[in-house]
Design a protein around this motif. Sequence first.
Motif, PDB file in Angstrom:
ATOM      1  N   GLY A 477       0.656  -1.081   0.211  1.00 38.72           N
ATOM      2  CA  GLY A 477       0.127   0.186   0.039  1.00 38.72           C
ATOM      3  C   GLY A 477       0.942   1.036  -0.040  1.00 38.72           C
ATOM      4  O   GLY A 477       2.180   0.974  -0.243  1.00 38.72           O
ATOM      5  N   PRO A 491      -6.186   3.820   3.611  1.00 36.92           N
ATOM      6  CA  PRO A 491      -6.415   2.462   4.126  1.00 36.92           C
ATOM      7  C   PRO A 491      -6.110   1.347   3.279  1.00 36.92           C
ATOM      8  O   PRO A 491      -5.843   1.189   2.074  1.00 36.92           O
ATOM      9  N   GLN A 492      -6.356   0.034   4.119  1.00 38.88           N
ATOM     10  CA  GLN A 492      -5.985  -1.121   3.388  1.00 38.88           C
ATOM     11  C   GLN A 492      -4.406  -1.259   3.181  1.00 38.88           C
ATOM     12  O   GLN A 492      -4.090  -2.676   2.498  1.00 38.88           O
ATOM     13  N   GLY A 493      -3.618  -0.538   3.721  1.00 45.30           N
ATOM     14  CA  GLY A 493      -2.267  -0.821   3.714  1.00 45.30           C
ATOM     15  C   GLY A 493      -1.914  -1.992   4.717  1.00 45.30           C
ATOM     16  O   GLY A 493      -2.659  -2.044   5.573  1.00 45.30           O
ATOM     17  N   GLY A 494      -0.573  -2.752   4.476  1.00 53.05           N
ATOM     18  CA  GLY A 494      -0.223  -3.720   5.237  1.00 53.05           C
ATOM     19  C   GLY A 494       1.163  -3.717   5.398  1.00 53.05           C
ATOM     20  O   GLY A 494       1.918  -3.332   4.839  1.00 53.05           O
ATOM     21  N   PHE A 519      -6.996  -2.795  12.732  1.00 52.80           N
ATOM     22  CA  PHE A 519      -6.424  -3.645  11.868  1.00 52.80           C
ATOM     23  C   PHE A 519      -6.918  -5.062  12.071  1.00 52.80           C
ATOM     24  O   PHE A 519      -7.752  -5.299  13.042  1.00 52.80           O
ATOM     25  N   ARG A 520      -6.582  -5.783  11.025  1.00 55.26           N
ATOM     26  CA  ARG A 520      -6.710  -7.146  10.995  1.00 55.26           C
ATOM     27  C   ARG A 520      -5.367  -8.016  10.586  1.00 55.26           C
ATOM     28  O   ARG A 520      -5.020  -7.510   9.626  1.00 55.26           O
ATOM     29  N   ASP A 541      -8.831  -9.399  14.879  1.00 54.30           N
ATOM     30  CA  ASP A 541      -9.223  -8.159  14.963  1.00 54.30           C
ATOM     31  C   ASP A 541      -8.520  -7.201  16.008  1.00 54.30           C
ATOM     32  O   ASP A 541      -8.397  -8.111  17.164  1.00 54.30           O
ATOM     33  N   GLU A 565       0.741 -11.305   8.672  1.00 53.69           N
ATOM     34  CA  GLU A 565       0.415 -10.008   7.653  1.00 53.69           C
ATOM     35  C   GLU A 565      -0.755  -9.435   8.645  1.00 53.69           C
ATOM     36  O   GLU A 565      -1.624  -9.835   9.186  1.00 53.69           O
ATOM     37  N   ARG A 567      -3.194  -6.065   8.249  1.00 55.08           N
ATOM     38  CA  ARG A 567      -3.958  -5.101   7.040  1.00 55.08           C
ATOM     39  C   ARG A 567      -4.607  -3.897   8.381  1.00 55.08           C
ATOM     40  O   ARG A 567      -5.437  -4.415   9.151  1.00 55.08           O
ATOM     41  N   LEU A 569      -7.180  -1.062   8.524  1.00 58.90           N
ATOM     42  CA  LEU A 569      -8.343  -0.746   7.621  1.00 58.90           C
ATOM     43  C   LEU A 569      -8.578   1.059   7.783  1.00 58.90           C
ATOM     44  O   LEU A 569      -9.412   1.378   6.818  1.00 58.90           O
ATOM     45  N   ASP A 570      -7.788   1.468   8.409  1.00 60.42           N
ATOM     46  CA  ASP A 570      -7.777   3.146   8.400  1.00 60.42           C
ATOM     47  C   ASP A 570      -6.220   3.646   8.295  1.00 60.42           C
ATOM     48  O   ASP A 570      -5.223   2.873   8.744  1.00 60.42           O
TER      49      ASP A 570
END
Length: 581
Positions: A477, A491-494, A519-520, A541, A565, A567, A569-570
């Motif tokens: 990301g 968002p959605q970077g990891g 995050f997840r 989560d 991994e 990820r 979300l924000d």
Amino acid sequence: MIVFVLAYLGGILTIVSPCILPVIPFVFARADRPFLPNGLPMLIGMALAFAAVASFASAAGGWIVAANQYGRAAALALLAGFGLTLMLPGLADRVMRPLVRLGARMSGSADKPGGDGIIAPCVLGIASGLLWAPCAGPILGLILTGAALQGTNARTAALLLAYAAGAATSLGLALLAGGRVFATMKRLVGAGEWIRRFAGLAVLAAVAAILLGLDTGILTKLSVGTTAVLEQALLDQLHPQRKPGGDGATAARTEDDAADLPAEGLLPSLSGAQQWLNSPPLSLGGLKGKVVLVDFWTYSCINCLRSLPYVRAWADKYRDRGLVVIGVHAPEFAFERNVDNVKRAVATLGISYPVAIDNDYRIWRSFENQYWPAHYFIDANGRVRHHHFGEGNYAESEQVIQRLLAEAGNRGVPKELVLVTGSGVEAASDGRDVKSPETYVGYDRADNFQSPGGVVQDESHVYTAGQQQLNGWSLIGNWTVGAERAQLNAPQGGIVYRFHARDLHLVLGPAADRQTIRFRITIDGKPPGADHGTDVDAAGDGEVTTQRLYQLVRSAGGASDRTFEIRFLDPGVQAYAFTFG
């Protein structure tokens, strides 16, 4: 003196490091010239420039960083002009005057009798020194850490100069050998001009590599070996007394051994503390007659957190018998300088003994300390009688406390040892099966980064995952990677990390106060289930709410090779370092 020898030998080893590749074309472009009036001044200029810039950059403020960026830009332009004059001297003189004309003068002045043959190669060496970014192995890491914590001084500059002199020595030997090869080739009809053009092409390729960041990205992956093992062996042989004790790395003393505790010096002043928590300021006079344990720590350090249950237990058990425990909080990351963050951590961790805020490292320097955690044991007469670096050896440390309390006249000091079972991030490491090292995300100390193209420093960039090898990690990301940490811009970077350990921790924080970042995580592509850490649930989560260390994985089945991994979300998360246990 031993440290200076180490620095010099570490510099010599850079000749087999991939990070030396970008500056080799600058050096060898003049290999066909006499060494003393050309090669030697250039290497001297390179060593002096590197030592000067590294001395200030390791401890100075943002102004030196900006100045160095302008210096690098000027050096790139100068060396690009030099490369063009080697390839196309006539065309370059018309298109890029006067800069290229200066480069042409430098490239040819050594051939002119009475010309400024020494000054010109020295200037080229200075330009090379501004661009050289050596791989930070154990020896250079030791020097730079000391510079950052102890400040810029003559000793720091001399150590960096010794390191640069070692690199210049190995380059000089290679240059002498290369000069003989070039001299032989120039005897061939027409070879001289082609050699000159090839050298110019190599110089331009090196400038392009540095300009695109390949010198700290892709080139690092081209190494067929690493000098880290050799450097660590040198440190162990020549500097063993400063090697920290790890998880049981040093055999525990028996009770009889603990009786032999020669004085190591007097307790240094504690007046350098910026602020005190849980106590008014403590002084040497006020501690007279007390046995003192000084614990250097920082709240996001996993090694410090795993030793805390023992330090708390000793403080509680021996408080009424004359023991004073002092935690000296010396920050590693910038957010740990925030006193409010430290206050929250002290409350969360249940620390009730005095804590000195040592943001300026004044107490750290007065102890000549180098490690987190570090424990210093002081007797009732104010003498340092014992020290221990790192985790482990808790039985030995408690026996020292018991001995010093008995010496101070305390009768009936209990002989039994505390029984401690840490939980969460404070649980003891499974040190026998941890094969993943502490890994920093900021480019200053990042290792094993595998996203294609390498790190783009201090700029927004979209990263993708690379091929994951053990202890390799990638960003996914839009991130901005700074010297100390990376910040997610969308968002959605990891982050992906292939690791071998029971526990995985990650130091995280929000970019803005009171921001919550969801995050997840997954392990081998699946929710963690029973392998989740204390800061994440079985579904994977969790939330980043404050700047601290987060335990994300605690494998129920022990250590093994696994792919982690996370990820986010924000946007807005800041990632600093991975640690394992």
